[in-house]
Design a protein around this motif. Structure first.
Motif, PDB file in Angstrom:
ATOM      1  N   LEU A 109      45.624  28.924  42.790  1.00  0.00           N
ATOM      2  CA  LEU A 109      45.242  29.584  44.039  1.00  0.00           C
ATOM      3  C   LEU A 109      43.732  29.659  44.165  1.00  0.00           C
ATOM      4  O   LEU A 109      43.012  29.768  43.165  1.00  0.00           O
ATOM      5  CB  LEU A 109      45.833  30.998  44.100  1.00  0.00           C
ATOM      6  CG  LEU A 109      47.349  31.119  43.971  1.00  0.00           C
ATOM      7  CD1 LEU A 109      47.718  31.561  42.561  1.00  0.00           C
ATOM      8  CD2 LEU A 109      47.911  32.115  44.970  1.00  0.00           C
ATOM      9  N   THR A 110      43.254  29.617  45.401  1.00  0.00           N
ATOM     10  CA  THR A 110      41.816  29.697  45.665  1.00  0.00           C
ATOM     11  C   THR A 110      41.547  30.748  46.737  1.00  0.00           C
ATOM     12  O   THR A 110      42.395  31.031  47.579  1.00  0.00           O
ATOM     13  CB  THR A 110      41.249  28.345  46.142  1.00  0.00           C
ATOM     14  OG1 THR A 110      41.817  28.009  47.414  1.00  0.00           O
ATOM     15  CG2 THR A 110      41.547  27.245  45.139  1.00  0.00           C
ATOM     16  N   ARG A 111      40.334  31.286  46.702  1.00  0.00           N
ATOM     17  CA  ARG A 111      39.875  32.229  47.731  1.00  0.00           C
ATOM     18  C   ARG A 111      38.505  31.784  48.201  1.00  0.00           C
ATOM     19  O   ARG A 111      37.546  31.739  47.423  1.00  0.00           O
ATOM     20  CB  ARG A 111      39.802  33.646  47.164  1.00  0.00           C
ATOM     21  CG  ARG A 111      39.617  34.742  48.232  1.00  0.00           C
ATOM     22  CD  ARG A 111      39.530  36.106  47.543  1.00  0.00           C
ATOM     23  NE  ARG A 111      39.774  37.221  48.451  1.00  0.00           N
ATOM     24  CZ  ARG A 111      38.861  37.802  49.215  1.00  0.00           C
ATOM     25  NH1 ARG A 111      37.606  37.347  49.203  1.00  0.00           N
ATOM     26  NH2 ARG A 111      39.172  38.819  49.984  1.00  0.00           N
ATOM     27  N   GLU A 112      38.403  31.429  49.469  1.00  0.00           N
ATOM     28  CA  GLU A 112      37.166  30.896  50.013  1.00  0.00           C
ATOM     29  C   GLU A 112      36.140  31.987  50.301  1.00  0.00           C
ATOM     30  O   GLU A 112      34.945  31.798  50.079  1.00  0.00           O
ATOM     31  CB  GLU A 112      37.464  30.134  51.317  1.00  0.00           C
ATOM     32  CG  GLU A 112      38.383  28.927  51.149  1.00  0.00           C
ATOM     33  CD  GLU A 112      37.653  27.723  50.612  1.00  0.00           C
ATOM     34  OE1 GLU A 112      36.411  27.762  50.567  1.00  0.00           O
ATOM     35  OE2 GLU A 112      38.323  26.740  50.252  1.00  0.00           O
ATOM     36  N   ASP A 113      36.583  33.108  50.791  1.00  0.00           N
ATOM     37  CA  ASP A 113      35.691  34.184  51.223  1.00  0.00           C
ATOM     38  C   ASP A 113      35.481  35.166  50.079  1.00  0.00           C
ATOM     39  O   ASP A 113      36.432  35.769  49.581  1.00  0.00           O
ATOM     40  CB  ASP A 113      36.294  34.892  52.435  1.00  0.00           C
ATOM     41  CG  ASP A 113      35.387  35.993  52.982  1.00  0.00           C
ATOM     42  OD1 ASP A 113      34.237  36.098  52.517  1.00  0.00           O
ATOM     43  OD2 ASP A 113      35.839  36.733  53.868  1.00  0.00           O
ATOM     44  N   MET A 114      34.240  35.348  49.636  1.00  0.00           N
ATOM     45  CA  MET A 114      33.963  36.248  48.527  1.00  0.00           C
ATOM     46  C   MET A 114      33.673  37.675  48.981  1.00  0.00           C
ATOM     47  O   MET A 114      33.400  38.547  48.163  1.00  0.00           O
ATOM     48  CB  MET A 114      32.799  35.713  47.691  1.00  0.00           C
ATOM     49  CG  MET A 114      33.116  34.408  46.977  1.00  0.00           C
ATOM     50  SD  MET A 114      34.499  34.535  45.814  1.00  0.00           S
ATOM     51  CE  MET A 114      33.677  35.356  44.444  1.00  0.00           C
ATOM     52  N   ASP A 115      33.701  37.921  50.296  1.00  0.00           N
ATOM     53  CA  ASP A 115      33.585  39.298  50.780  1.00  0.00           C
ATOM     54  C   ASP A 115      34.897  40.015  50.506  1.00  0.00           C
ATOM     55  O   ASP A 115      35.969  39.554  50.907  1.00  0.00           O
ATOM     56  CB  ASP A 115      33.287  39.328  52.280  1.00  0.00           C
ATOM     57  CG  ASP A 115      31.866  38.893  52.583  1.00  0.00           C
ATOM     58  OD1 ASP A 115      30.977  39.187  51.768  1.00  0.00           O
ATOM     59  OD2 ASP A 115      31.660  38.250  53.627  1.00  0.00           O
ATOM     60  N   VAL A 116      34.827  41.146  49.823  1.00  0.00           N
ATOM     61  CA  VAL A 116      36.041  41.826  49.392  1.00  0.00           C
ATOM     62  C   VAL A 116      35.830  43.326  49.477  1.00  0.00           C
ATOM     63  O   VAL A 116      34.695  43.819  49.356  1.00  0.00           O
ATOM     64  CB  VAL A 116      36.409  41.405  47.946  1.00  0.00           C
ATOM     65  CG1 VAL A 116      35.330  41.826  46.967  1.00  0.00           C
ATOM     66  CG2 VAL A 116      37.760  41.949  47.524  1.00  0.00           C
ATOM     67  N   ALA A 117      36.908  44.064  49.687  1.00  0.00           N
ATOM     68  CA  ALA A 117      36.822  45.527  49.692  1.00  0.00           C
ATOM     69  C   ALA A 117      36.362  46.017  48.327  1.00  0.00           C
ATOM     70  O   ALA A 117      36.687  45.431  47.289  1.00  0.00           O
ATOM     71  CB  ALA A 117      38.175  46.122  50.050  1.00  0.00           C
ATOM     72  N   GLN A 118      35.604  47.081  48.310  1.00  0.00           N
ATOM     73  CA  GLN A 118      35.104  47.643  47.059  1.00  0.00           C
ATOM     74  C   GLN A 118      36.268  48.171  46.228  1.00  0.00           C
ATOM     75  O   GLN A 118      37.233  48.723  46.759  1.00  0.00           O
ATOM     76  CB  GLN A 118      34.140  48.793  47.349  1.00  0.00           C
ATOM     77  CG  GLN A 118      32.853  48.369  48.035  1.00  0.00           C
ATOM     78  CD  GLN A 118      31.958  47.575  47.109  1.00  0.00           C
ATOM     79  OE1 GLN A 118      31.693  47.977  45.975  1.00  0.00           O
ATOM     80  NE2 GLN A 118      31.485  46.445  47.588  1.00  0.00           N
ATOM     81  N   PRO A 119      36.202  48.018  44.899  1.00  0.00           N
ATOM     82  CA  PRO A 119      37.216  48.640  44.051  1.00  0.00           C
ATOM     83  C   PRO A 119      37.230  50.155  44.287  1.00  0.00           C
ATOM     84  O   PRO A 119      36.172  50.775  44.448  1.00  0.00           O
ATOM     85  CB  PRO A 119      36.754  48.310  42.628  1.00  0.00           C
ATOM     86  CG  PRO A 119      35.855  47.131  42.784  1.00  0.00           C
ATOM     87  CD  PRO A 119      35.197  47.267  44.118  1.00  0.00           C
ATOM     88  N   ASN A 120      38.422  50.724  44.319  1.00  0.00           N
ATOM     89  CA  ASN A 120      38.576  52.148  44.606  1.00  0.00           C
ATOM     90  C   ASN A 120      39.584  52.725  43.615  1.00  0.00           C
ATOM     91  O   ASN A 120      40.800  52.659  43.830  1.00  0.00           O
ATOM     92  CB  ASN A 120      39.042  52.346  46.051  1.00  0.00           C
ATOM     93  CG  ASN A 120      39.125  53.813  46.421  1.00  0.00           C
ATOM     94  OD1 ASN A 120      38.505  54.669  45.792  1.00  0.00           O
ATOM     95  ND2 ASN A 120      39.910  54.107  47.451  1.00  0.00           N
ATOM     96  N   LEU A 121      39.081  53.301  42.549  1.00  0.00           N
ATOM     97  CA  LEU A 121      39.943  53.798  41.480  1.00  0.00           C
ATOM     98  C   LEU A 121      40.352  55.251  41.722  1.00  0.00           C
ATOM     99  O   LEU A 121      39.569  56.043  42.259  1.00  0.00           O
ATOM    100  CB  LEU A 121      39.226  53.700  40.132  1.00  0.00           C
ATOM    101  CG  LEU A 121      38.928  52.296  39.609  1.00  0.00           C
ATOM    102  CD1 LEU A 121      38.104  52.382  38.335  1.00  0.00           C
ATOM    103  CD2 LEU A 121      40.225  51.523  39.353  1.00  0.00           C
ATOM    104  N   PRO A 122      41.561  55.620  41.304  1.00  0.00           N
ATOM    105  CA  PRO A 122      41.962  57.030  41.355  1.00  0.00           C
ATOM    106  C   PRO A 122      41.098  57.860  40.396  1.00  0.00           C
ATOM    107  O   PRO A 122      40.389  57.324  39.536  1.00  0.00           O
ATOM    108  CB  PRO A 122      43.425  56.999  40.883  1.00  0.00           C
ATOM    109  CG  PRO A 122      43.851  55.569  40.976  1.00  0.00           C
ATOM    110  CD  PRO A 122      42.614  54.747  40.787  1.00  0.00           C
ATOM    111  N   ASN A 123      41.183  59.174  40.548  1.00  0.00           N
ATOM    112  CA  ASN A 123      40.490  60.072  39.628  1.00  0.00           C
ATOM    113  C   ASN A 123      40.959  59.825  38.199  1.00  0.00           C
ATOM    114  O   ASN A 123      42.121  59.485  37.957  1.00  0.00           O
ATOM    115  CB  ASN A 123      40.741  61.532  40.011  1.00  0.00           C
ATOM    116  CG  ASN A 123      40.085  61.898  41.333  1.00  0.00           C
ATOM    117  OD1 ASN A 123      39.101  61.282  41.740  1.00  0.00           O
ATOM    118  ND2 ASN A 123      40.637  62.898  42.015  1.00  0.00           N
TER     119      ASN A 123
END
Length: 297
Positions: free
Chosen positions: A135-149
């Motif tokens: 698999l490939t992903r062309e767009d490197m813009d991604v949502a920021q990681p959002n970890l639980p407490n």
């Protein structure tokens, strides 16, 4: 036509053959970085098939380093004939068998739509082990990681975190087909010396003080372009299915973007439906479907 063990005199011809035909086969171990340090030896037995004009028309090379030997397996670096000739493939397999006393099976990947060579493997009694997607992903813009407490990322540090990496990776992959063989401390340490290593590209995920996840980002080449390769991405079983794999994936993509790599690639077993669903939801597209064939010795 005759077959011979790869000699120093034919070494450059073999390298040229690998480079010429690698786009037709699984090229995982056929990039310049892999071939630059390649030498035929007990861990890499290699044969070439020559026609009447002494030109290479087929080649077979088996990888059976310490990792593969622990799993009683050998992986073909290349197992290819210019013409899909059953007799040539049988000749190559027979020659390589003399180097397989420590292992129980050999395996390779082939494109799912390569029906001619797949028929040859079936005739030779190779078995389908699994299917996998590239698999490939062309767009490197991604949502920021959002970890639980109570969850946090930590950068992996060599000579400190090897045991943590091993615990997560080996526990998370214990029943994943193709990755069941556990890594060792020395193999983790050696990642720093590999050509694909990217400094700062390995992240550990903790729940409070407990290590539960890992993701590794490395440099790869796809269509002659330098790209980000993501893997392994692993979580220990009790933390799977909680959305944490998505955060590990986004962490790796964020790193790739900050490193300046324009595209990301990864591989996943087709039967790992949860992982495939995650990757496609996060913008990855299936480029290739491949079949893993094994041969019981």
């Amino acid at each position: 036509m005759n077959i011979e063990y790869l000699s120093e005199a034919r070494y450059s011809d073999f390298i040229d053959f690998c480079i010429k035909y690698r786009n037709e086969i699984d090229d995982s171990f056929l990039y310049e970085e892999d071939l630059k340090n390649f030498q035929p030896d007990e861990d890499n037995p290699t044969y070439i098939v020559l026609n009447d004009q002494s030109k290479i028309i087929a080649a077979v090379s088996l990888i059976k380093d310490s990792y593969f030997r622990r799993g009683k397996k050998g992986r073909f670096r290349i197992f290819h004939s210019v013409e899909p000739n059953l007799n040539i493939y049988k000749l190559m397999l027979q020659s390589i068998k003399s180097h397989t006393t420590e292992i129980d099976q050999v395996f390779l990947f082939i494109q799912e739509d390569n029906l001619v060579v797949r028929d040859i493997f079936h005739f030779m009694q190779f078995n389908i082990e699994r299917y996998a997607y590239f698999l490939t992903r062309e767009d490197m813009d991604v949502a920021q990681p959002n970890l639980p407490n109570d969850y946090s990322f930590k950068n992996f540090q060599f000579n400190k975190d090897e045991e943590v990496y091993l615990y997560v990776r080996n526990t998370g992959f214990a029943i994943l087909r193709g990755s069941e063989t556990p890594l060792t401390v020395e193999e983790v340490k050696n990642m720093e010396n590999k050509a694909d290593y990217l400094e700062g590209g390995i992240f550990l995920l903790y729940h409070q003080e407990k290590p539960i996840g890992v993701v590794r980002s490395s440099r790869d080449f796809y269509n002659n372009e330098s790209v980000l390769n993501i893997g392994p991405l692993a979580l220990i079983p009790e933390y799977q299915g909680k959305g944490l794999g998505r955060q590990l994936l986004r962490k790796a993509l964020e790193f790739g973007k900050n490193t300046g790599l324009p595209k990301a690639v990864l591989s996943a077993n087709a039967d790992n439906e949860r992982a495939v669903h995650l990757y496609t939801k996060e913008g990855f597209k299936k480029e290739e479907s491949v079949v893993c064939y094994n041969y019981k010795l």
